[in-house]
Design a protein around this motif. Sequence first.
Motif, PDB file in Angstrom:
ATOM      1  N   GLN A 179       0.843  -1.190   0.000  1.00  0.00           N
ATOM      2  CA  GLN A 179       0.000   0.000   0.000  1.00  0.00           C
ATOM      3  C   GLN A 179       0.885   1.248   0.000  1.00  0.00           C
ATOM      4  OE1 GLN A 179      -2.520   0.269   3.437  1.00  0.00           O
ATOM      5  NE2 GLN A 179      -3.350   2.250   2.883  1.00  0.00           N
ATOM      6  N   VAL A 180       0.702   2.070  -1.021  1.00  0.00           N
ATOM      7  CA  VAL A 180       1.502   3.283  -1.137  1.00  0.00           C
ATOM      8  C   VAL A 180       1.016   4.324  -0.130  1.00  0.00           C
ATOM      9  CG1 VAL A 180       2.024   5.237  -2.635  1.00  0.00           C
ATOM     10  CG2 VAL A 180       2.034   2.905  -3.565  1.00  0.00           C
ATOM     11  N   GLN A 181       1.973   4.914   0.577  1.00  0.00           N
ATOM     12  CA  GLN A 181       1.650   5.994   1.497  1.00  0.00           C
ATOM     13  C   GLN A 181       2.686   7.095   1.423  1.00  0.00           C
ATOM     14  OE1 GLN A 181       1.023   4.174   5.465  1.00  0.00           O
ATOM     15  NE2 GLN A 181      -1.065   4.976   5.311  1.00  0.00           N
ATOM     16  N   LEU A 182       2.220   8.320   1.448  1.00  0.00           N
ATOM     17  CA  LEU A 182       3.058   9.499   1.633  1.00  0.00           C
ATOM     18  C   LEU A 182       2.412  10.283   2.769  1.00  0.00           C
ATOM     19  CD1 LEU A 182       3.686  10.649  -2.042  1.00  0.00           C
ATOM     20  CD2 LEU A 182       5.393   9.730  -0.473  1.00  0.00           C
ATOM     21  N   VAL A 183       3.157  10.457   3.844  1.00  0.00           N
ATOM     22  CA  VAL A 183       2.600  11.102   5.032  1.00  0.00           C
ATOM     23  C   VAL A 183       3.443  12.316   5.383  1.00  0.00           C
ATOM     24  CG1 VAL A 183       1.941  10.838   7.429  1.00  0.00           C
ATOM     25  CG2 VAL A 183       1.717   8.891   5.861  1.00  0.00           C
ATOM     26  N   GLU A 184       2.834  13.475   5.229  1.00  0.00           N
ATOM     27  CA  GLU A 184       3.520  14.726   5.549  1.00  0.00           C
ATOM     28  C   GLU A 184       3.366  15.060   7.033  1.00  0.00           C
ATOM     29  OE1 GLU A 184       1.583  15.348   1.403  1.00  0.00           O
ATOM     30  OE2 GLU A 184       1.037  14.457   3.337  1.00  0.00           O
ATOM     31  N   SER A 185       4.372  15.736   7.566  1.00  0.00           N
ATOM     32  CA  SER A 185       4.311  16.209   8.947  1.00  0.00           C
ATOM     33  C   SER A 185       5.169  17.456   9.083  1.00  0.00           C
ATOM     34  CB  SER A 185       4.784  15.124   9.917  1.00  0.00           C
ATOM     35  OG  SER A 185       6.121  14.772   9.648  1.00  0.00           O
ATOM     36  N   GLY A 186       5.025  18.120  10.220  1.00  0.00           N
ATOM     37  CA  GLY A 186       5.858  19.284  10.497  1.00  0.00           C
ATOM     38  C   GLY A 186       5.186  20.614  10.294  1.00  0.00           C
ATOM     39  N   GLY A 187       3.965  20.608   9.796  1.00  0.00           N
ATOM     40  CA  GLY A 187       3.256  21.869   9.627  1.00  0.00           C
ATOM     41  C   GLY A 187       2.823  22.436  10.967  1.00  0.00           C
TER      42      GLY A 187
ATOM     43  N   LYS B 180      16.114   6.512   4.370  1.00  0.00           N
ATOM     44  CA  LYS B 180      14.978   6.634   5.295  1.00  0.00           C
ATOM     45  C   LYS B 180      13.654   6.781   4.566  1.00  0.00           C
ATOM     46  CE  LYS B 180      17.620   8.688   9.079  1.00  0.00           C
ATOM     47  NZ  LYS B 180      17.746   9.848  10.006  1.00  0.00           N
ATOM     48  N   ASN B 181      13.688   6.748   3.234  1.00  0.00           N
ATOM     49  CA  ASN B 181      12.473   6.936   2.434  1.00  0.00           C
ATOM     50  C   ASN B 181      11.745   8.212   2.830  1.00  0.00           C
ATOM     51  OD1 ASN B 181      13.035   4.540   1.172  1.00  0.00           O
ATOM     52  ND2 ASN B 181      11.281   3.421   1.971  1.00  0.00           N
ATOM     53  N   ALA B 182      12.501   9.303   2.857  1.00  0.00           N
ATOM     54  CA  ALA B 182      11.920  10.559   3.314  1.00  0.00           C
ATOM     55  C   ALA B 182      12.399  11.729   2.464  1.00  0.00           C
ATOM     56  CB  ALA B 182      12.263  10.806   4.779  1.00  0.00           C
ATOM     57  N   VAL B 183      11.538  12.704   2.349  1.00  0.00           N
ATOM     58  CA  VAL B 183      11.886  13.964   1.694  1.00  0.00           C
ATOM     59  C   VAL B 183      11.503  15.090   2.647  1.00  0.00           C
ATOM     60  CG1 VAL B 183       9.671  14.123   0.458  1.00  0.00           C
ATOM     61  CG2 VAL B 183      11.673  15.313  -0.439  1.00  0.00           C
ATOM     62  N   TYR B 184      12.263  16.166   2.581  1.00  0.00           N
ATOM     63  CA  TYR B 184      12.104  17.262   3.535  1.00  0.00           C
ATOM     64  C   TYR B 184      11.991  18.597   2.800  1.00  0.00           C
ATOM     65  CZ  TYR B 184      14.182  13.518   6.276  1.00  0.00           C
ATOM     66  OH  TYR B 184      14.460  12.304   6.848  1.00  0.00           O
ATOM     67  N   LEU B 185      11.394  19.549   3.475  1.00  0.00           N
ATOM     68  CA  LEU B 185      11.379  20.920   2.981  1.00  0.00           C
ATOM     69  C   LEU B 185      11.678  21.839   4.154  1.00  0.00           C
ATOM     70  CD1 LEU B 185      10.882  22.677   0.445  1.00  0.00           C
ATOM     71  CD2 LEU B 185       8.540  23.012   1.295  1.00  0.00           C
ATOM     72  N   GLN B 186      12.878  22.390   4.157  1.00  0.00           N
ATOM     73  CA  GLN B 186      13.258  23.364   5.174  1.00  0.00           C
ATOM     74  C   GLN B 186      12.824  24.739   4.694  1.00  0.00           C
ATOM     75  OE1 GLN B 186      14.831  22.978   8.248  1.00  0.00           O
ATOM     76  NE2 GLN B 186      14.374  25.153   8.498  1.00  0.00           N
TER      77      GLN B 186
ATOM     78  N   ARG C  48      10.302  22.912   9.323  1.00  0.00           N
ATOM     79  CA  ARG C  48      10.833  21.834   8.498  1.00  0.00           C
ATOM     80  C   ARG C  48       9.741  20.804   8.277  1.00  0.00           C
ATOM     81  NH1 ARG C  48      14.831  16.862   9.564  1.00  0.00           N
ATOM     82  NH2 ARG C  48      15.964  16.844   7.582  1.00  0.00           N
ATOM     83  N   LEU C  49       9.322  20.667   7.043  1.00  0.00           N
ATOM     84  CA  LEU C  49       8.332  19.654   6.694  1.00  0.00           C
ATOM     85  C   LEU C  49       9.036  18.350   6.362  1.00  0.00           C
ATOM     86  CD1 LEU C  49       5.917  21.699   4.398  1.00  0.00           C
ATOM     87  CD2 LEU C  49       5.957  21.524   6.901  1.00  0.00           C
ATOM     88  N   SER C  50       8.401  17.253   6.736  1.00  0.00           N
ATOM     89  CA  SER C  50       8.897  15.930   6.409  1.00  0.00           C
ATOM     90  C   SER C  50       7.806  15.158   5.682  1.00  0.00           C
ATOM     91  CB  SER C  50       9.287  15.166   7.679  1.00  0.00           C
ATOM     92  OG  SER C  50      10.306  15.828   8.383  1.00  0.00           O
ATOM     93  N   CYS C  51       8.241  14.237   4.840  1.00  0.00           N
ATOM     94  CA  CYS C  51       7.305  13.358   4.145  1.00  0.00           C
ATOM     95  C   CYS C  51       7.878  11.956   4.192  1.00  0.00           C
ATOM     96  CB  CYS C  51       7.118  13.827   2.710  1.00  0.00           C
ATOM     97  SG  CYS C  51       6.102  12.731   1.703  1.00  0.00           S
TER      98      CYS C  51
END
Length: 113
Positions: free
Chosen positions: A1-9, A76-82, A19-22
């Motif tokens: 099951q594909v998931q993309l979960v954003e956090s940090g807002g 870590k299978n993660a992307v970030y937005l600072q 800093r946003l994380s996905c």
Amino acid sequence: QVQLVESGGGLVQPGGSLRLSCAASGFIFSSYAMRWYRQAPGKERELVAGISFAGRSTNYVDSVKGRFTISRDNAKNAVYLQMNSLKPEATAVYYCIAVPSYWGKGTLVTVSS
């Protein structure tokens, strides 16, 4: 099951940083370019930043250049937005996308005093 979960807002004052994380799962993360989009109230969705699958190439919308930085950690299978020096016009729901196939549900960023 594909998931993309954003956090940090959240709520931040003008001039502040977030800093946003996905977190990605369910697909081969390192094979996908990743992007952050945002949608402000009453406005169309806007591409904010992108990064190539290996992280060697990045691009940004002009309005965030020099203040936002996209990065990724394929281990870590993660992307970030600072996001630094935030302005009220950055208020929006931010989405991460595995180009072109998968979208997260978004995280709300509010820049206000």
